[in-house]
Design a protein around this motif. Structure first.
Motif, mmCIF file in Angstrom:
data_model
loop_
_atom_site.group_PDB
_atom_site.id
_atom_site.type_symbol
_atom_site.label_atom_id
_atom_site.label_comp_id
_atom_site.label_asym_id
_atom_site.label_seq_id
_atom_site.Cartn_x
_atom_site.Cartn_y
_atom_site.Cartn_z
ATOM 1 N N GLN A 110 -11.249 0.294 -20.138
ATOM 2 C CA GLN A 110 -9.794 0.178 -20.213
ATOM 3 C C GLN A 110 -9.277 0.642 -21.572
ATOM 4 O O GLN A 110 -9.789 0.237 -22.621
ATOM 5 C CB GLN A 110 -9.367 -1.275 -19.980
ATOM 6 N N VAL A 111 -8.255 1.470 -21.528
ATOM 7 C CA VAL A 111 -7.527 1.864 -22.729
ATOM 8 C C VAL A 111 -6.077 1.432 -22.531
ATOM 9 O O VAL A 111 -5.434 1.815 -21.547
ATOM 10 C CB VAL A 111 -7.594 3.390 -22.963
ATOM 11 N N THR A 112 -5.591 0.622 -23.450
ATOM 12 C CA THR A 112 -4.213 0.137 -23.373
ATOM 13 C C THR A 112 -3.490 0.496 -24.664
ATOM 14 O O THR A 112 -3.966 0.160 -25.754
ATOM 15 C CB THR A 112 -4.169 -1.384 -23.166
ATOM 16 N N VAL A 113 -2.367 1.190 -24.521
ATOM 17 C CA VAL A 113 -1.574 1.607 -25.667
ATOM 18 C C VAL A 113 -0.241 0.874 -25.612
ATOM 19 O O VAL A 113 0.539 1.057 -24.669
ATOM 20 C CB VAL A 113 -1.356 3.134 -25.680
ATOM 21 N N SER A 114 0.005 0.054 -26.617
ATOM 22 C CA SER A 114 1.254 -0.716 -26.645
ATOM 23 C C SER A 114 2.333 0.050 -27.395
ATOM 24 O O SER A 114 2.054 0.788 -28.337
ATOM 25 C CB SER A 114 1.008 -2.065 -27.306
ATOM 26 N N SER A 115 3.564 -0.154 -26.961
ATOM 27 C CA SER A 115 4.684 0.562 -27.601
ATOM 28 C C SER A 115 5.264 -0.230 -28.761
ATOM 29 O O SER A 115 4.932 -1.367 -28.997
ATOM 30 C CB SER A 115 5.771 0.820 -26.561
#
Length: 115
Positions: A110-115
């Motif tokens: 999983q790759v999660t990029v938060s804004s």
């Protein structure tokens, strides 16, 4: 039996970087194609980047200039350096190997990029 072991996923803020690795083990022919695909929730799996054993690469337009795929043939390992990450890069990233016409997949990271 060919196995693909992925590592390097995680949570990062927009603009940050991550590096994914995928190591292939087992009976692998020296001429093959390795790379990464990704699947976001509710979307189809899509190509991110692939690389041949001779080093030729192909990138999705959405990651060109931000992601770099490389490989170490001696280790049967590919590395995906992901820079300038965007929230739309959030997905499960799957390692892929095509070896003598047979396709293999990793378990996904999983790759999660938060804004």
């Amino acid at each position: 039996q060919v196995q693909l072991v992925e590592s390097g996923g995680g949570l990062v803020q927009a603009g940050g970087s991550l590096r994914l690795s995928c190591a292939a083990s087992g009976s692998i022919f020296s001429i093959n194609i390795m790379g990464w695909y990704r699947q976001a929730p509710g979307k189809q799996r899509e190509l991110v980047a692939v690389i041949t054993s001779s080093g030729r690469t192909n990138y999705a337009d959405s990651v060109k200039g931000r992601f770099t795929l490389s490989r170490d043939n001696a280790k049967n390992t590919v590395y995906l350096q992901m820079n300038s990450l965007k929230p739309e890069d959030t997905a499960v990233y799957y390692c892929n190997l095509i070896d003598v016409g047979v396709e293999y997949w990793g378990q996904g990271t999983q790759v999660t990029v938060s804004s």
